[in-house]
Design an enzyme around this catalytic site. Structure first.
Site, short mmCIF file in Angstrom:
data_model
loop_
_atom_site.label_atom_id
_atom_site.label_comp_id
_atom_site.label_asym_id
_atom_site.label_seq_id
_atom_site.Cartn_x
_atom_site.Cartn_y
_atom_site.Cartn_z
N LYS A 29 35.28 9.98 0.54
CA LYS A 29 36.35 10.65 -0.65
C LYS A 29 37.28 12.13 0.48
CE LYS A 29 34.63 10.08 -3.72
NZ LYS A 29 33.79 9.82 -3.88
N ILE A 30 36.45 12.83 0.62
CA ILE A 30 36.77 14.29 1.28
C ILE A 30 36.39 14.57 2.55
CG2 ILE A 30 36.03 16.63 1.93
CD1 ILE A 30 34.89 16.08 -0.93
N ARG A 50 27.83 20.47 1.42
CA ARG A 50 26.28 21.59 1.07
C ARG A 50 25.59 22.16 2.12
NH1 ARG A 50 28.45 20.27 -3.61
NH2 ARG A 50 27.44 19.72 -4.78
N ASP A 57 31.59 27.47 2.97
CA ASP A 57 31.72 27.88 1.75
C ASP A 57 31.01 27.23 1.30
OD1 ASP A 57 34.48 27.39 -0.84
OD2 ASP A 57 33.45 25.25 -1.03
N GLU A 77 22.92 29.45 -1.61
CA GLU A 77 23.79 30.34 -2.38
C GLU A 77 23.38 30.18 -4.04
OE1 GLU A 77 26.33 27.01 -2.39
OE2 GLU A 77 26.13 26.62 -4.29
N HIS A 99 31.59 28.70 -2.46
CA HIS A 99 31.94 27.88 -2.92
C HIS A 99 32.80 27.84 -3.86
CE1 HIS A 99 29.14 24.15 -3.91
NE2 HIS A 99 30.23 23.76 -4.32
N ALA A 137 35.93 25.68 -2.57
CA ALA A 137 36.63 24.72 -2.58
C ALA A 137 37.19 23.89 -4.15
CB ALA A 137 36.11 23.45 -1.30
P1 NAD Z 1 31.79 10.62 -0.95
O1 NAD Z 1 30.29 10.10 -1.57
O2 NAD Z 1 32.79 10.27 -1.13
O3 NAD Z 1 31.73 9.98 0.44
C1 NAD Z 1 30.41 10.48 1.05
C2 NAD Z 1 30.05 9.95 2.52
O4 NAD Z 1 29.09 10.77 3.11
C3 NAD Z 1 30.02 8.49 2.44
O5 NAD Z 1 31.29 8.04 3.44
C4 NAD Z 1 28.69 8.26 2.83
O6 NAD Z 1 28.36 7.16 3.25
C5 NAD Z 1 28.65 10.13 3.86
N1 NAD Z 1 26.73 9.83 4.30
C6 NAD Z 1 25.66 9.05 3.31
N2 NAD Z 1 24.56 9.42 4.06
C7 NAD Z 1 25.50 9.92 4.78
C8 NAD Z 1 24.26 10.29 6.11
N3 NAD Z 1 22.61 10.10 6.11
N4 NAD Z 1 24.90 10.90 7.37
C9 NAD Z 1 26.03 11.20 7.44
N5 NAD Z 1 27.24 9.84 6.47
C10 NAD Z 1 26.65 10.07 5.29
O7 NAD Z 1 31.77 12.49 -1.26
P2 NAD Z 1 32.96 13.15 -1.05
O8 NAD Z 1 33.31 12.84 -2.78
O9 NAD Z 1 33.24 12.87 -0.12
O10 NAD Z 1 31.68 14.42 -0.96
C11 NAD Z 1 31.08 14.76 0.31
C12 NAD Z 1 30.17 16.09 -0.54
O11 NAD Z 1 31.22 17.35 -0.50
C13 NAD Z 1 29.46 15.83 -1.41
O12 NAD Z 1 28.27 15.09 -1.72
C14 NAD Z 1 29.69 16.85 -2.45
O13 NAD Z 1 28.30 17.92 -1.37
C15 NAD Z 1 30.74 18.24 -1.76
N6 NAD Z 1 31.32 18.76 -2.04
C16 NAD Z 1 31.32 20.00 -2.20
C17 NAD Z 1 33.03 20.75 -2.72
C18 NAD Z 1 32.63 22.32 -3.09
O14 NAD Z 1 33.37 22.35 -3.81
N7 NAD Z 1 32.90 22.18 -1.75
C19 NAD Z 1 33.08 19.98 -3.92
C20 NAD Z 1 33.45 18.46 -3.78
C21 NAD Z 1 31.92 17.91 -3.38
#
Ligand code: NAD
Length: 326
Positions: free
Chosen positions: A154-155, A231, A255, A260, A292, A294
């Site tokens: 998603k992100i 992360r 971020d 952290e 953190h 975002a």
């Molecule tokens: P998501 O589940 O929609 O997408 C994660 C993607 O990573 C998927 O396409 C998955 O197939 C892929 N993936 C899984 N294992 C992998 C690997 N070994 N190597 C490469 N890609 C791999 O998640 P999202 O909503 O896009 O969020 C991604 C990350 O962002 C979360 O896991 C979270 O840790 C982080 N996040 C950070 C904040 C912030 O405030 N900084 C906020 C929300 C999420």
């Protein structure tokens, strides 16, 4: 429902309070983080509500169960803070917010990219002192350069849309490539070798911990920009600090960071023994760390509150728990 809300900050009260009231829930806002030592505060409540830096290992889960807690509500997507096996053993469902404004998180990634590239932080610092000298504040145009996006969920997809807006060529790596996105998926090694900007958007798990280590950094172009809004544990921060000091990066926008838990969301300016690696990173004007935040937009906070309260409602109604962490 009575909810014990941990790690409260004013922005949480402002966003969560009115939504919980709408649902008719009674919320006690505790400033403390939820840990085994603070779990007792949840006495007299039906649910806990915790965030990314709360710690809910087996000891805390068992204490919460004994106190009569019936459900563990997470107002975040990540669930690495909870011992899921212990929660299952205690019959406590763990409900999360799988997505809350992924655009907000990606936008902060773009903000960090632009800050370290165009040196906004240095320009700001100078201008507040009436110093408008622009020597040394040069960046690069992103148009036509290559961005490597790791994790196209998603992100990652939101970030790709933003980077495309800059006119960048996108290459991607994902353990589970999505053929519907029309992306050029490459190996991680190829992504490291070709990218001018590398942006991390995959989850932290044993397979991805320290994926950006000394070996990976050595495969990257000199002058690469690294962005991490996913992360902290994805990056070996000692190797990163070594490489930053060796002049490897044009910039690093973070971020999140490995240590952290000890620092983020609090004013630690008077902490005597500051983490040496974090201090090394912060000492470089190539590095911008945003602590953190975002997720910290009106849209994301509202979405977190609505989904968390909706999860509680489904639990109370005995309905299907679509956001349960299995
Ligand atoms: P998501 O589940 O929609 O997408 C994660 C993607 O990573 C998927 O396409 C998955 O197939 C892929 N993936 C899984 N294992 C992998 C690997 N070994 N190597 C490469 N890609 C791999 O998640 P999202 O909503 O896009 O969020 C991604 C990350 O962002 C979360 O896991 C979270 O840790 C982080 N996040 C950070 C904040 C912030 O405030 N900084 C906020 C929300 C999420």
């Amino acid at each position: 429902m009575k909810i014990a809300f941990f790690d409260t900050k004013s922005y949480w009260k402002d966003s969560f309070g009115p939504v919980a009231e709408k649902y008719g829930y009674e919320v006690t806002f505790f400033n403390e983080r939820l840990t085994p030592a603070t779990a007792h505060l949840a006495a007299g409540h039906d649910a806990t509500c915790s965030f990314v830096n709360d710690e809910v290992p087996a000891e805390a889960v068992h204490k919460l169960k004994d106190l009569g807690i019936k459900v563990l509500l997470l107002r975040c997507a990540g669930f690495d803070s909870v011992d899921l096996a212990a929660a299952k053993e205690c019959g406590l469902p763990v409900l999360r917010v799988p997505a809350y404004s992924p655009e907000s998180v990606a936008e902060q990634g773009a903000a960090l990219l632009m800050a370290v590239n165009r040196k906004t932080h240095l320009a700001y610092e100078r201008s507040t002192k009436f110093n408008f000298d622009i020597n040394g504040l040069d960046g690069v145009a992103l148009v036509g350069r290559t961005a490597g996006v790791v994790g196209t969920g998603k992100i990652g997809q939101c970030m790709i849309n933003i980077l495309k807006g800059f006119g960048m060529n996108i290459i991607a790596y994902d353990a589970f490539p999505n053929p519907n996105l029309g992306l050029e998926y490459v190996t991680l090694d190829e992504l490291y070798a070709r990218s001018d900007v590398i942006s991390l958007h995959c989850p932290l798990m044993p397979a991805t911990r320290h994926m950006v280590n000394a070996e990976a950094i050595a495969k990257m172009k000199d002058g690469v920009i690294l962005v991490n809004v996913a992360r902290g544990g994805l990056v070996d921060s000692v190797a990163l600090a070594d490489a930053v000091e060796a002049g490897k990066f044009r910039g690093v926008g973070m971020d999140v960071c490995e240590v952290e838990h000890e620092y983020f969301f609090e004013d630690r300016s008077d902490k005597a023994d500051k983490d040496a690696t974090l201090a090394r990173l912060l000492a470089s004007d190539k590095v911008v760390i945003s602590g953190h935040l975002a997720f910290l937009t009106e849209e994301a906070l509202t979405s977190m509150a609505e989904v968390t309260c909706g999860n509680a409602k489904a639990f109370l109604a005995g309905a299907e728990l679509v956001n349960e962490v299995k």
